[in-house]
Enzyme design. Sequence first.
Site, PDB file in Angstrom:
ATOM      1  N   TYR A   1       5.197  53.663 -10.261  1.00 43.49           N
ATOM      2  CA  TYR A   1       5.277  53.470 -11.713  1.00 43.49           C
ATOM      3  C   TYR A   1       4.490  52.198 -12.039  1.00 43.49           C
ATOM      4  CZ  TYR A   1       7.035  55.039 -16.168  1.00 43.49           C
ATOM      5  OH  TYR A   1       7.117  55.559 -17.437  1.00 43.49           O
TER       6      TYR A   1
ATOM      7  N   HIS B   1       1.968  49.180 -13.054  1.00 44.49           N
ATOM      8  CA  HIS B   1       1.608  48.507 -14.310  1.00 44.49           C
ATOM      9  C   HIS B   1       0.659  47.357 -13.989  1.00 44.49           C
ATOM     10  CE1 HIS B   1       4.457  45.512 -12.949  1.00 44.49           C
ATOM     11  NE2 HIS B   1       5.415  46.422 -12.887  1.00 44.49           N
TER      12      HIS B   1
ATOM     13  N   LYS C   1       7.020  37.578  -9.272  1.00 46.01           N
ATOM     14  CA  LYS C   1       8.037  38.192 -10.131  1.00 46.01           C
ATOM     15  C   LYS C   1       9.333  38.380  -9.342  1.00 46.01           C
ATOM     16  CE  LYS C   1       9.970  41.311 -12.957  1.00 46.01           C
ATOM     17  NZ  LYS C   1      10.896  41.948 -12.041  1.00 46.01           N
ATOM     18  N   ASP C   2       9.205  38.794  -8.074  1.00 51.37           N
ATOM     19  CA  ASP C   2      10.364  38.964  -7.185  1.00 51.37           C
ATOM     20  C   ASP C   2      10.359  37.775  -6.225  1.00 51.37           C
ATOM     21  OD1 ASP C   2      11.344  41.850  -7.889  1.00 51.37           O
ATOM     22  OD2 ASP C   2       9.166  41.949  -7.791  1.00 51.37           O
TER      23      ASP C   2
ATOM     24  N   ARG D   1      11.025  48.764 -14.496  1.00 51.45           N
ATOM     25  CA  ARG D   1      12.348  49.019 -15.088  1.00 51.45           C
ATOM     26  C   ARG D   1      12.383  48.737 -16.584  1.00 51.45           C
ATOM     27  NH1 ARG D   1      14.414  47.249  -9.618  1.00 51.45           N
ATOM     28  NH2 ARG D   1      15.619  49.012  -8.844  1.00 51.45           N
TER      29      ARG D   1
ATOM     30  N   GLY E   1       1.064  44.304 -13.570  1.00 54.58           N
ATOM     31  CA  GLY E   1       1.499  43.370 -12.523  1.00 54.58           C
ATOM     32  C   GLY E   1       1.054  43.847 -11.148  1.00 54.58           C
ATOM     33  N   HIS E   2       1.309  45.125 -10.874  1.00 54.50           N
ATOM     34  CA  HIS E   2       0.842  45.698  -9.600  1.00 54.50           C
ATOM     35  C   HIS E   2      -0.681  45.608  -9.508  1.00 54.50           C
ATOM     36  CE1 HIS E   2       4.623  48.175 -10.350  1.00 54.50           C
ATOM     37  NE2 HIS E   2       4.881  47.662  -9.164  1.00 54.50           N
TER      38      HIS E   2
ATOM     39  N   GLN F   1      12.473  37.803  -3.061  1.00 58.43           N
ATOM     40  CA  GLN F   1      11.903  38.774  -2.113  1.00 58.43           C
ATOM     41  C   GLN F   1      10.709  38.160  -1.375  1.00 58.43           C
ATOM     42  OE1 GLN F   1      11.139  43.122  -2.909  1.00 58.43           O
ATOM     43  NE2 GLN F   1       9.132  42.332  -3.441  1.00 58.43           N
TER      44      GLN F   1
ATOM     45  N   SER G   1       7.593  45.031 -15.676  1.00 56.13           N
ATOM     46  CA  SER G   1       8.454  45.629 -14.656  1.00 56.13           C
ATOM     47  C   SER G   1       8.527  47.122 -14.882  1.00 56.13           C
ATOM     48  CB  SER G   1       9.871  45.036 -14.746  1.00 56.13           C
ATOM     49  OG  SER G   1      10.773  45.809 -13.978  1.00 56.13           O
TER      50      SER G   1
HETATM   51  P1  AMP Z   1       7.830  46.990  -7.156  1.00 53.96           P
HETATM   52  O1  AMP Z   1       7.019  48.232  -7.334  1.00 53.96           O
HETATM   53  O2  AMP Z   1       8.640  46.615  -8.338  1.00 53.96           O
HETATM   54  O3  AMP Z   1       8.607  46.992  -5.855  1.00 53.96           O
HETATM   55  O4  AMP Z   1       6.775  45.814  -7.013  1.00 53.96           O
HETATM   56  C1  AMP Z   1       5.760  45.849  -6.059  1.00 53.96           C
HETATM   57  C2  AMP Z   1       5.083  44.498  -5.989  1.00 53.96           C
HETATM   58  O5  AMP Z   1       4.542  44.186  -7.271  1.00 53.96           O
HETATM   59  C3  AMP Z   1       6.052  43.375  -5.626  1.00 53.96           C
HETATM   60  O6  AMP Z   1       5.400  42.457  -4.758  1.00 53.96           O
HETATM   61  C4  AMP Z   1       6.358  42.768  -6.968  1.00 53.96           C
HETATM   62  O7  AMP Z   1       6.729  41.413  -6.899  1.00 53.96           O
HETATM   63  C5  AMP Z   1       5.013  42.910  -7.663  1.00 53.96           C
HETATM   64  N1  AMP Z   1       5.193  42.858  -9.109  1.00 53.96           N
HETATM   65  C6  AMP Z   1       6.067  43.583  -9.871  1.00 53.96           C
HETATM   66  N2  AMP Z   1       6.002  43.206 -11.168  1.00 53.96           N
HETATM   67  C7  AMP Z   1       5.073  42.217 -11.235  1.00 53.96           C
HETATM   68  C8  AMP Z   1       4.558  41.403 -12.291  1.00 53.96           C
HETATM   69  N3  AMP Z   1       4.995  41.522 -13.546  1.00 53.96           N
HETATM   70  N4  AMP Z   1       3.618  40.484 -11.987  1.00 53.96           N
HETATM   71  C9  AMP Z   1       3.166  40.335 -10.718  1.00 53.96           C
HETATM   72  N5  AMP Z   1       3.615  41.071  -9.678  1.00 53.96           N
HETATM   73  C10 AMP Z   1       4.559  41.995  -9.927  1.00 53.96           C
END
Ligand code: AMP
Length: 292
Positions: free
Chosen positions: A32, A34, A149-150, A187, A36-37, A153, A185
């Site tokens: 999903y 965005h 962001k995490d 979410r 950020g990814h 983690q 996010s």
């Molecule tokens: P997720 O798909 O939520 O598990 O996130 C995958 C990676 O993308 C993780 O390393 C997150 O920290 C990073 N990530 C998620 N949201 C953002 C964001 N808004 N800005 C930068 N990195 C992000």
Amino acid sequence: MQTTTTVEGLRGVLDAARVRGESVGFVPTMGYLHAGHESLMDRARSDCGVVVASIFVNPLQFGVGEDLDAYPRDLDGDSALATRAGVDVLFVPSVEEMYPGSVATTVSVAGVSAPMEGASRPTHFDGVATVVAKLFNIVGPCRAYFGEKDFQQLAVIRRMVADLSVPVTVVGCPTLREDDGLARSSRNVYLSPEERAAAPVLHRALCLGASLIRAGETDADTVRAAMAAEIATQALGTLDYVEVADATTLERQRECGPDSRLLGAVRFGRARLIDNVGVEPLDNVVRPPERD
Ligand code: AMP
């Protein structure tokens, strides 16, 4: 961009790239996708010869009653974004491919996993560390990209890599935000329009805490109380925690300063949102790059 669903297929592609002398950059995600990814993929693209991204909604890191089944998915949209970001190989394994039998081995990172997200979601970081260790063994990246962001983690992964001498460089990347400060996010899609309007209070509260520290406040309880009071101004949000922690160890601080990180989690309806900021303002606001 090639898409592969099998470990064997992925290893074949990457072994060939390594033989050609190319470095492998890796961006693990739950999909999903965005902006950020995309920022992580952009960074990997500029650093590495071959960029691999994975999409895997990892059951091990979801607790009972959490949103595993509801977690949003859109493989077509994700493929388009990853292609645009210059990803070479998209790895999209099934749960059966990743966990063909029962899992007897758990990677557990003591200390840094315990507070905040670890306290609210007791099995979460064991699931994260285990799947990331497994993905590192499957991909064999030179560099792996994770979002601040995490933040907790990222600290857990850094500690795991250091403790187990995993031959990978972990690269932390800044948080991408909407114009009103809400961290991007997957979410956020759970938010109703009213909740979406209220949600930036989390970032606002964290920035308030950071500005108090910049102005000379050293008592972490005072900062925590100010952040909690700011979040309480939004009736739609239920505070889980706001913390002032050491930016490296994530230990709760009594005295705060430039080495502090401010972290919080607030529930808005179905969405549990997390965010964090550093004390320096430039750490805190990053916007997506303009694209043609
Ligand atoms: P997720 O798909 O939520 O598990 O996130 C995958 C990676 O993308 C993780 O390393 C997150 O920290 C990073 N990530 C998620 N949201 C953002 C964001 N808004 N800005 C930068 N990195 C992000």
